[in-house]
Every structure is written in structure tokens, then in C-alpha cells.
Scaffold this motif. Structure first.
Motif, PDB file in Angstrom:
ATOM      1  N   ALA A  15       0.653  -1.199   0.269  1.00 32.54           N
ATOM      2  CA  ALA A  15      -0.149  -0.129  -0.173  1.00 32.54           C
ATOM      3  C   ALA A  15       0.774   1.013   0.090  1.00 32.54           C
ATOM      4  O   ALA A  15       1.938   1.197   0.968  1.00 32.54           O
ATOM      5  N   ARG A  16       0.247   1.890  -0.597  1.00 32.39           N
ATOM      6  CA  ARG A  16       0.831   3.923  -0.916  1.00 32.39           C
ATOM      7  C   ARG A  16       0.417   4.467   0.125  1.00 32.39           C
ATOM      8  O   ARG A  16       1.080   5.391   0.243  1.00 32.39           O
ATOM      9  N   HIS A  17      -0.583   4.317   0.890  1.00 35.59           N
ATOM     10  CA  HIS A  17      -1.483   5.679   1.185  1.00 35.59           C
ATOM     11  C   HIS A  17      -2.266   5.282   2.267  1.00 35.59           C
ATOM     12  O   HIS A  17      -2.589   3.548   2.569  1.00 35.59           O
ATOM     13  N   ARG A  18      -3.334   5.291   3.605  1.00 33.86           N
ATOM     14  CA  ARG A  18      -3.482   4.777   3.890  1.00 33.86           C
ATOM     15  C   ARG A  18      -4.855   5.210   3.783  1.00 33.86           C
ATOM     16  O   ARG A  18      -5.940   4.210   4.703  1.00 33.86           O
ATOM     17  N   HIS A  19      -5.388   5.107   2.865  1.00 32.03           N
ATOM     18  CA  HIS A  19      -7.033   5.712   2.412  1.00 32.03           C
ATOM     19  C   HIS A  19      -6.980   4.474   0.933  1.00 32.03           C
ATOM     20  O   HIS A  19      -6.169   4.636   0.292  1.00 32.03           O
ATOM     21  N   ALA A  20      -8.256   4.076   0.494  1.00 26.63           N
ATOM     22  CA  ALA A  20      -7.869   3.423  -1.034  1.00 26.63           C
ATOM     23  C   ALA A  20      -9.784   3.199  -1.457  1.00 26.63           C
ATOM     24  O   ALA A  20     -10.624   3.294  -0.938  1.00 26.63           O
ATOM     25  N   VAL A  21      -9.323   2.913  -2.876  1.00 27.88           N
ATOM     26  CA  VAL A  21     -10.527   3.270  -3.368  1.00 27.88           C
ATOM     27  C   VAL A  21     -10.905   0.995  -4.040  1.00 27.88           C
ATOM     28  O   VAL A  21      -9.910   0.657  -4.606  1.00 27.88           O
ATOM     29  N   ALA A  46     -11.803   1.708 -12.763  1.00 28.28           N
ATOM     30  CA  ALA A  46     -10.181   2.054 -12.134  1.00 28.28           C
ATOM     31  C   ALA A  46      -9.766   2.684 -12.905  1.00 28.28           C
ATOM     32  O   ALA A  46      -9.115   3.760 -12.691  1.00 28.28           O
ATOM     33  N   ALA A  47      -9.483   2.499 -14.335  1.00 30.59           N
ATOM     34  CA  ALA A  47      -9.122   3.098 -15.167  1.00 30.59           C
ATOM     35  C   ALA A  47      -9.721   5.081 -14.825  1.00 30.59           C
ATOM     36  O   ALA A  47      -8.344   5.994 -15.228  1.00 30.59           O
ATOM     37  N   GLN A  48     -10.972   4.884 -15.183  1.00 33.94           N
ATOM     38  CA  GLN A  48     -11.507   6.431 -14.856  1.00 33.94           C
ATOM     39  C   GLN A  48     -11.391   7.000 -13.612  1.00 33.94           C
ATOM     40  O   GLN A  48     -10.794   8.304 -13.893  1.00 33.94           O
ATOM     41  N   LEU A  49     -11.303   6.608 -12.759  1.00 31.67           N
ATOM     42  CA  LEU A  49     -10.813   6.729 -11.726  1.00 31.67           C
ATOM     43  C   LEU A  49      -9.496   7.528 -11.348  1.00 31.67           C
ATOM     44  O   LEU A  49      -9.120   8.785 -10.693  1.00 31.67           O
ATOM     45  N   ALA A  50      -8.405   7.088 -11.810  1.00 28.14           N
ATOM     46  CA  ALA A  50      -6.924   7.493 -11.942  1.00 28.14           C
ATOM     47  C   ALA A  50      -6.899   7.989 -13.044  1.00 28.14           C
ATOM     48  O   ALA A  50      -6.316   8.840 -12.283  1.00 28.14           O
ATOM     49  N   GLU A  74      -3.102  12.913  -9.295  1.00 30.10           N
ATOM     50  CA  GLU A  74      -2.521  12.721  -8.039  1.00 30.10           C
ATOM     51  C   GLU A  74      -2.624  12.798  -6.977  1.00 30.10           C
ATOM     52  O   GLU A  74      -2.631  13.290  -5.555  1.00 30.10           O
ATOM     53  N   ARG A  75      -3.438  11.456  -6.970  1.00 30.48           N
ATOM     54  CA  ARG A  75      -4.708  11.170  -5.397  1.00 30.48           C
ATOM     55  C   ARG A  75      -3.327  10.297  -4.917  1.00 30.48           C
ATOM     56  O   ARG A  75      -2.701  10.880  -4.680  1.00 30.48           O
ATOM     57  N   GLY A  84     -10.696  11.905  -2.721  1.00 33.75           N
ATOM     58  CA  GLY A  84     -10.005  12.118  -1.991  1.00 33.75           C
ATOM     59  C   GLY A  84     -10.706  12.722  -0.647  1.00 33.75           C
ATOM     60  O   GLY A  84     -10.818  12.527   0.388  1.00 33.75           O
ATOM     61  N   ALA A  85     -11.825  13.465  -1.075  1.00 39.32           N
ATOM     62  CA  ALA A  85     -12.305  14.371   0.036  1.00 39.32           C
ATOM     63  C   ALA A  85     -13.587  13.429   0.328  1.00 39.32           C
ATOM     64  O   ALA A  85     -13.293  13.884   1.699  1.00 39.32           O
ATOM     65  N   LEU A  86     -13.874  13.115   0.241  1.00 43.39           N
ATOM     66  CA  LEU A  86     -15.105  12.259   0.171  1.00 43.39           C
ATOM     67  C   LEU A  86     -14.554  10.801   1.338  1.00 43.39           C
ATOM     68  O   LEU A  86     -14.897  10.355   2.188  1.00 43.39           O
TER      69      LEU A  86
END
Length: 316
Positions: free
Chosen positions: A11-17, A33-37, A42-43, A119-121
Motif C-alpha cells: 500500500a502507498r496511502h492510508r485510504h483506498a478505493v 478504476a482507470a477512469q478514477l485514475a 495526484e491522488r 480524496g475529499a470523500l
């Protein structure tokens, strides 16, 4: 209940989709997932695709993969060709990924992303609730409606959510024993849960979930699809039998299938890409039926939507 995880990267971050799927749904989960990326280059969150067995994801897609061994915990749910482990795998995700993530946003694979600050959500205040979700679309217009699946199980009426988009606070989820409660309920009511995981989650979370704005799960129905074009909806969710990859009756605008086909031709060339249909305007009477359905429910939909001051409003 213990679960084990194999991942292709840390894992790179503490939050995930997180998406959960099997190999059949992999191209559709990967598309979302690609749409989200692309929306969040800069997520500050990871994008993860989970399955109960390792999946072969194209190297062209920079996504984390996790194979979750649920250890047969869903065997008592009456699994069959329609109700597979992947249907219920989201229940095990908070436990499986607890060492990596504090917040998890689960998304179904049958969605189309249009925007939004994910990210805000992932950082919104859930006021101690283990999860947040969006009401099922039938309660947008009839908030007092007693869902048939809960009524059939003898459960009381109340706010009822669509389980295709769920924001999970991992610590609160685990402290409230959600997994054990879900497993117990599922084993007791195997074969009686009309909407499978959705019925189960609403039963065990009844009265203890927070409500998100419908822009995060705009359920694309006959009475709501035209409003989607008037709002800054973030997640379009194809909840009915018509999907961008399976729409023989031309219920969906062809733009959804066209975008998916372009993605699959690039990243999944060995899979059968959808062929965009003519769309509902080519079906006699369809436009009038859609207009009438929206006219009938417009006032109630407006009042429901007005409950949310902005897209990050959470109601408890």
C-alpha cells in the motif's frame, strides 16, 4: 474471523478505493478504476482490485491487485452460479485490508465515473458510523417505503441504501463486529436474501449508517437518468439488467458502451468488446415513457436532493 491476502505491491496511502470482482467482471472493474485514475492523477489514495483468486490484470494498468482468501466463510450463504464468493467479498475487505487502510471506498464494477473529489470523500466525517452509503433510488421519491426484502425477513422499516457504493471507516467497522454479524445473519437467512449482499448489509447496518449525497451513486433508472444530465453527478450506477456491455433492448445511451469498447480494445484485446446500440431514442415510445416517469417524480426527487448542501454532505 481471519482472512489472508496476497498483493502484487504494498500500500502507498492510508485510504483506498476498492473494487471486488471475478474474472468475468474484471474488464468492467478495470475500466472504472482507470477512469478514477485519470480523474485523480495526484491522488492520495490507492486504487485496488480485489478478488478471491489472483487476476491477470494488463500491465498497461497501474492498479494494486489483492487476492483475498476468505477461508470458506461464505459457504453457508447458499452460493451458486449467481451468488458467488465475489458477490460477498466486500464484507471481508475491511478485515483483509485493515493493516493497510483506515478508510475504504467500495465501488461496484457496473459504474461510469464523471467527476468528484474522491480524496475529499474518503476524509469526510462519518460521526462514528462504520459506513456511509446512498439511499436506494426507490426511497428518493418515497422515503417511507418499506423495502420488500427487509419486510420479507420480518425486519422493521427504515432508511435503506444501495450497496454499490460504500464508504467504510475500517476501525469503526471492525469494532462493531460487522463481519461476524454479517456472517451470522447470512448463514441464518441463506436463500432468503432477495438482493443478496445488499439485503444482508442493510439488515446488519440498519440504523447505524450515514447517508451520502446521491451524486456518489446516481442509480440510472427510468425515473432518474434524465436528471443525471442536469446535475454534477460523480458516479453513474447501472443497477438494472441493462449494462454498457449487455444492452440488447437499447435502454442506455450508446456513449457508455462506446467508451467501454474503446478501453477494452486497448487493454483487453482478447475479450469481446461491447457494440454500442442505437439507444432509447430508437425505441418507439421510449422517450415519452422516460419523460412521463421523470415528470411524475420530479418534485419528490428535487426535495430529496435538496437535503444535501453539497456533494460532501453526510447525514446521520
Amino acid at each position: 474471523m481471519r482472512v489472508s491476502v496476497e498483493s502484487d505491491r504494498p500500500a502507498r496511502h492510508r485510504h483506498a478505493v476498492v473494487f471486488c470482482c471475478d474474472d468475468n467482471y474484471l474488464p468492467y472493474a478495470a475500466f472504472a478504476a482507470a477512469q478514477l485514475a485519470a480523474l485523480a492523477p495526484e491522488r492520495d489514495f490507492d486504487i485496488v482490485i480485489c478478488a478471491d483468486t489472483p487476476l491477470d490484470l494488463p500491465a498497461t494498468l497501474d492498479l494494486r491487485r489483492c487476492a483475498i482468501d476468505a477461508g470458506g466463510m461464505f459457504d453457508g450463504f447458499g452460493l451458486d452460479a449467481r451468488r458467488t464468493v465475489s458477490t460477498y467479498l466486500r464484507l471481508a475487505v475491511p478485515e483483509a485490508l485493515a493493516p493497510d487502510y483506515d478508510r475504504i471506498l467500495y465501488l461496484d464494477s457496473d459504474i461510469f465515473l464523471r467527476g468528484g473529489d474522491f480524496g475529499a470523500l474518503l476524509r469526510v466525517n462519518l460521526h462514528g458510523r462504520p459506513a456511509a452509503a446512498v439511499r436506494d433510488n426507490q426511497q428518493w421519491r418515497s422515503p417511507g417505503r418499506h423495502p420488500a426484502d427487509l419486510r420479507a425477513l420480518g425486519l422493521s422499516n427504515g432508511a435503506y441504501f444501495n450497496a454499490g457504493v460504500m464508504l467504510i471507516d475500517v476501525k469503526a467497522w471492525r469494532e462493531s463486529g460487522m463481519l461476524d454479524r454479517a456472517l451470522s445473519f447470512g448463514a441464518r437467512h441463506a436463500g432468503r436474501m432477495q438482493h443478496k449482499d445488499q439485503t444482508l448489509l442493510n439488515a446488519v447496518l440498519q440504523g447505524s449508517w450515514a447517508e451520502m449525497s446521491p451524486v456518489w451513486n446516481w442509480q440510472y433508472t427510468r425515473a432518474s437518468r434524465l436528471f443525471e444530465a442536469m446535475l454534477e453527478t460523480h458516479v453513474v450506477h447501472f443497477i438494472g439488467p441493462a449494462k454498457p456491455w449487455a444492452d440488447p433492448q437499447h435502454r442506455l445511451p450508446p456513449r457508455f458502451a462506446a467508451a467501454l469498447a474503446e478501453f477494452m480494445e486497448r487493454h483487453f484485446p482478447n475479450r469481446t468488446a461491447p457494440v454500442p446500440g442505437a439507444g432509447p431514442m430508437a425505441v418507439p415510445g421510449a422517450a415519452r415513457a422516460l419523460a412521463w416517469a421523470h415528470f411524475r417524480g420530479a418534485g419528490r426527487t428535487e426535495r430529496y436532493f435538496a437535503r444535501f448542501a453539497n456533494d460532501l454532505t453526510v447525514l446521520t
